[in-house]
Design a protein around this motif. Structure first.
Motif, PDB file in Angstrom:
ATOM      1  N   GLU A 224       6.124 -72.001  -7.484  1.00 13.44           N
ATOM      2  CA  GLU A 224       7.281 -72.883  -7.570  1.00 13.44           C
ATOM      3  C   GLU A 224       6.931 -74.174  -8.298  1.00 13.44           C
ATOM      4  O   GLU A 224       7.750 -74.735  -9.029  1.00 13.44           O
ATOM      5  CB  GLU A 224       7.811 -73.196  -6.166  1.00 13.44           C
ATOM      6  N   PHE A 225       5.710 -74.652  -8.106  1.00 13.32           N
ATOM      7  CA  PHE A 225       5.267 -75.867  -8.787  1.00 13.32           C
ATOM      8  C   PHE A 225       5.259 -75.667 -10.299  1.00 13.32           C
ATOM      9  O   PHE A 225       5.809 -76.478 -11.054  1.00 13.32           O
ATOM     10  CB  PHE A 225       3.866 -76.253  -8.295  1.00 13.32           C
ATOM     11  N   ILE A 226       4.632 -74.584 -10.749  1.00 11.51           N
ATOM     12  CA  ILE A 226       4.556 -74.301 -12.185  1.00 11.51           C
ATOM     13  C   ILE A 226       5.940 -74.053 -12.757  1.00 11.51           C
ATOM     14  O   ILE A 226       6.294 -74.557 -13.833  1.00 11.51           O
ATOM     15  CB  ILE A 226       3.644 -73.085 -12.450  1.00 11.51           C
ATOM     16  N   THR A 227       6.747 -73.282 -12.041  1.00  8.30           N
ATOM     17  CA  THR A 227       8.093 -72.959 -12.534  1.00  8.30           C
ATOM     18  C   THR A 227       8.942 -74.208 -12.679  1.00  8.30           C
ATOM     19  O   THR A 227       9.648 -74.394 -13.678  1.00  8.30           O
ATOM     20  CB  THR A 227       8.781 -71.960 -11.587  1.00  8.30           C
ATOM     21  N   THR A 228       8.887 -75.091 -11.687  1.00 12.94           N
ATOM     22  CA  THR A 228       9.739 -76.281 -11.680  1.00 12.94           C
ATOM     23  C   THR A 228       9.304 -77.314 -12.710  1.00 12.94           C
ATOM     24  O   THR A 228      10.141 -77.868 -13.441  1.00 12.94           O
ATOM     25  CB  THR A 228       9.742 -76.922 -10.283  1.00 12.94           C
ATOM     26  N   LEU A 229       8.011 -77.573 -12.793  1.00  9.28           N
ATOM     27  CA  LEU A 229       7.523 -78.684 -13.612  1.00  9.28           C
ATOM     28  C   LEU A 229       7.079 -78.280 -15.017  1.00  9.28           C
ATOM     29  O   LEU A 229       7.076 -79.131 -15.911  1.00  9.28           O
ATOM     30  CB  LEU A 229       6.348 -79.383 -12.900  1.00  9.28           C
ATOM     31  N   ILE A 230       6.702 -77.035 -15.218  1.00  9.99           N
ATOM     32  CA  ILE A 230       6.146 -76.653 -16.517  1.00  9.99           C
ATOM     33  C   ILE A 230       6.936 -75.527 -17.171  1.00  9.99           C
ATOM     34  O   ILE A 230       7.485 -75.672 -18.260  1.00  9.99           O
ATOM     35  CB  ILE A 230       4.661 -76.235 -16.373  1.00  9.99           C
ATOM     36  N   GLN A 231       7.019 -74.375 -16.487  1.00 11.12           N
ATOM     37  CA  GLN A 231       7.567 -73.188 -17.132  1.00 11.12           C
ATOM     38  C   GLN A 231       9.049 -73.334 -17.448  1.00 11.12           C
ATOM     39  O   GLN A 231       9.489 -72.982 -18.543  1.00 11.12           O
ATOM     40  CB  GLN A 231       7.331 -71.957 -16.262  1.00 11.12           C
ATOM     41  N   THR A 232       9.839 -73.839 -16.499  1.00 11.78           N
ATOM     42  CA  THR A 232      11.285 -73.951 -16.731  1.00 11.78           C
ATOM     43  C   THR A 232      11.604 -74.864 -17.910  1.00 11.78           C
ATOM     44  O   THR A 232      12.423 -74.499 -18.779  1.00 11.78           O
ATOM     45  CB  THR A 232      11.997 -74.430 -15.457  1.00 11.78           C
ATOM     46  N   PRO A 233      10.994 -76.071 -18.007  1.00 12.09           N
ATOM     47  CA  PRO A 233      11.263 -76.893 -19.198  1.00 12.09           C
ATOM     48  C   PRO A 233      10.847 -76.218 -20.501  1.00 12.09           C
ATOM     49  O   PRO A 233      11.560 -76.313 -21.506  1.00 12.09           O
ATOM     50  CB  PRO A 233      10.423 -78.157 -18.932  1.00 12.09           C
ATOM     51  N   LEU A 234       9.696 -75.528 -20.508  1.00 18.47           N
ATOM     52  CA  LEU A 234       9.262 -74.853 -21.727  1.00 18.47           C
ATOM     53  C   LEU A 234      10.173 -73.683 -22.071  1.00 18.47           C
ATOM     54  O   LEU A 234      10.461 -73.430 -23.243  1.00 18.47           O
ATOM     55  CB  LEU A 234       7.818 -74.367 -21.565  1.00 18.47           C
ATOM     56  N   GLN A 235      10.634 -72.968 -21.045  1.00 17.36           N
ATOM     57  CA  GLN A 235      11.567 -71.874 -21.296  1.00 17.36           C
ATOM     58  C   GLN A 235      12.878 -72.410 -21.876  1.00 17.36           C
ATOM     59  O   GLN A 235      13.466 -71.794 -22.765  1.00 17.36           O
ATOM     60  CB  GLN A 235      11.845 -71.106 -20.002  1.00 17.36           C
ATOM     61  N   ALA A 236      13.321 -73.556 -21.364  1.00 16.52           N
ATOM     62  CA  ALA A 236      14.547 -74.156 -21.897  1.00 16.52           C
ATOM     63  C   ALA A 236      14.354 -74.563 -23.350  1.00 16.52           C
ATOM     64  O   ALA A 236      15.248 -74.398 -24.190  1.00 16.52           O
ATOM     65  CB  ALA A 236      14.942 -75.364 -21.048  1.00 16.52           C
ATOM     66  N   LEU A 237      13.152 -75.078 -23.660  1.00 16.33           N
ATOM     67  CA  LEU A 237      12.865 -75.499 -25.034  1.00 16.33           C
ATOM     68  C   LEU A 237      12.863 -74.303 -25.978  1.00 16.33           C
ATOM     69  O   LEU A 237      13.527 -74.310 -27.016  1.00 16.33           O
ATOM     70  CB  LEU A 237      11.514 -76.218 -25.087  1.00 16.33           C
ATOM     71  N   THR A 238      12.104 -73.258 -25.624  1.00 17.72           N
ATOM     72  CA  THR A 238      12.047 -72.078 -26.490  1.00 17.72           C
ATOM     73  C   THR A 238      13.308 -71.231 -26.378  1.00 17.72           C
ATOM     74  O   THR A 238      13.519 -70.339 -27.196  1.00 17.72           O
ATOM     75  CB  THR A 238      10.823 -71.204 -26.140  1.00 17.72           C
TER      76      THR A 238
END
Length: 447
Positions: A224-238
């Motif tokens: 949840e930490f990675i998804t919330t702070l890192i993966q979700t923003p990067l997924q939104a960007l790409t």
């Protein structure tokens, strides 16, 4: 052109070389590549279970066969993070010169150790039928289970981190001789299984500490930490079509100057893969696809239209070749391009470092991606099926017909026309120059 080439060789070239020599990026790329037996092995079942005919889909639902097809998907695509975890640790350790199998197994064990292992279930207590209607539910006992959303796309970043750090720790402890050395009389299979016992305990203990520490955070676990702070923003960007178009434009630019596009793909592909897996999950749950636009624009901009650089239009333009050189090259290099293999054109024409073809290489993703993006606002793609997966060598119209039906084929034909218009004038200039050169040589020979 020369100034741009000097700039790329000076600033981008060293970065690309460093990334190509990096064990991290080379192992990561190979880790995803080695999931191919799983991702393509399930392709036939995915096509059968999701063939775009309404009557067939209804038949599978009525007979209960859709449950079994979904199970096949769950055992392969929805476990992609598990396979990547093993592959990354295995390949990295192998590059370090160590026995890779214990590293891969330790990575899987560590990955599941970090994962929540209970799922809360709910029961219906009562329903109030008077207006306004109310439903009262209560929490039931926890069920021991691994959540599949962590083993699929949402767990990819954790999978990469676990695979990498497991391999790093494994190699470090071996160099420190934290292994059990057995006598020569002990069978090799027993010795190999017991020798990493000490370092295995240390590695698993370290990941156990990580699990406990994250349990005290508001996130509850590292996923949840990675998804919330890192993966979700990067997924939104790409997930942005503009970002996708720019990514493929950059990849084509680098490839023109001899820098392999894996420099770009190695960084963004894990995030794009997570987006595509999110589409699959949403489709299974009958929800709107969160990255539909990204998936279609990425397919159109990528290698599906004749390999890197989208060379379908170039090969079709070569039908009009007047020079013998390009006539012969068309016979040799044309057929492979149908199946997205265009290295004979890249190196044989060549497209690389050829001033005639710089503009079409750069313009292809910009124009094709933009037009596809615009058509999405006009055409209905509610029946687009992200579960259908085919080998990368499958010609684009076949993939598009199966995944999106007639509307996707409309995009194919419109974008193909644009692709031809992009390549045709530049090919004609190159062909005219080559034809004139051949004529001059022929005149010289007749004198």
């Amino acid at each position: 052109m020369e100034a741009l080439e000097r700039f790329l060789n000076k600033f981008i070239g060293p970065i690309a070389q460093k990334m190509n020599n990096s064990k991290f990026f080379s192992a990561l790329a190979e880790a995803f590549m080695r999931t191919t037996p799983i991702t393509l092995g399930i392709a036939l079942l995915m096509i059968i279970g999701n063939f775009p005919i309404s009557a067939w889909i209804d038949f599978l639902a009525k007979t209960g066969m859709n449950v079994h097809f979904n199970a096949a998907l769950g055992a392969t695509i929805n476990l992609l993070s598990v396979y990547v975890t093993f592959n990354f640790a295995y390949i990295y350790s192998k590059k370090e010169g160590h026995d890779p199998l214990p590293a891969g197994l330790l990575a899987i064990g560590s990955f599941f150790l970090l994962m929540p292992q209970t799922i809360q279930t709910y029961t219906l207590e009562k329903t109030v039928t008077e207006f306004p209607a109310q439903v009262v539910v209560s929490a039931s006992n926890n069920v021991e289970a691994f959540a599949s959303n962590y083993t699929g796309g949402s767990g990819l970043f954790v999978a990469i981190m676990v695979g990498y750090f497991t391999a790093i720790l494994y190699s470090f402890f071996i160099r420190k001789n934290l292994i059990i050395k057995m006598p020569d009389t002990v069978p090799s299979n027993v010795s190999e299984s017991l020798s990493p016992a000490i370092l295995s305990g240390i590695i698993l203990a370290l990941f156990f500490i990580v699990r406990v520490l994250f349990s005290f955070t508001p996130f509850g676990n590292i996923f949840e930490f990675i998804t919330t702070l890192i993966q979700t923003p990067l997924q939104a960007l790409t997930g942005s079509p503009i970002a996708i178009i720019l990514i493929y434009t950059l990849a084509n630019t680098l490839w023109f100057f001899g820098i392999h596009p894996n420099m770009v793909y190695g960084v963004v592909m894990p995030v794009m893969t997570a987006n595509l897996l999110a589409n699959m999950t949403a489709y299974q749950q009958h929800r709107e696809l969160p990255y539909l636009t990204m998936a279609i624009v990425a397919f159109v901009c990528g290698n599906a239209f004749g390999g890197q650089g989208s060379t379908y239009g170039l090969v079709i333009s070569m039908f009009t070749a007047k020079s013998e050189r390009y006539k012969q090259l068309f016979k040799l290099a044309g057929p492979p391009v149908i199946f997205n293999v265009n290295e004979p054109l890249i190196f044989g024409m060549p497209l690389m470092l050829n001033p005639f073809f710089f503009i079409p290489m750069i313009a292809s993703p910009l124009l094709m991606g933009s037009v596809a993006w615009g058509l999405l606002s006009i055409l209905d793609f509610s029946k687009y099926n992200p579960l259908i997966a085919l080998p990368w060598t499958t010609p684009a119209p076949i993939v598009m017909a199966l995944k999106g039906g007639f509307n996707y084929l409309i995009i194919f034909f419109i974008v193909l026309c644009i692709n031809i218009l992009i390549w045709y004038p530049f090919f004609k200039m190159a062909d005219r120059k080559e034809y004139e050169l051949e004529q001059e040589i022929a005149q010289e020979l007749t004198k």
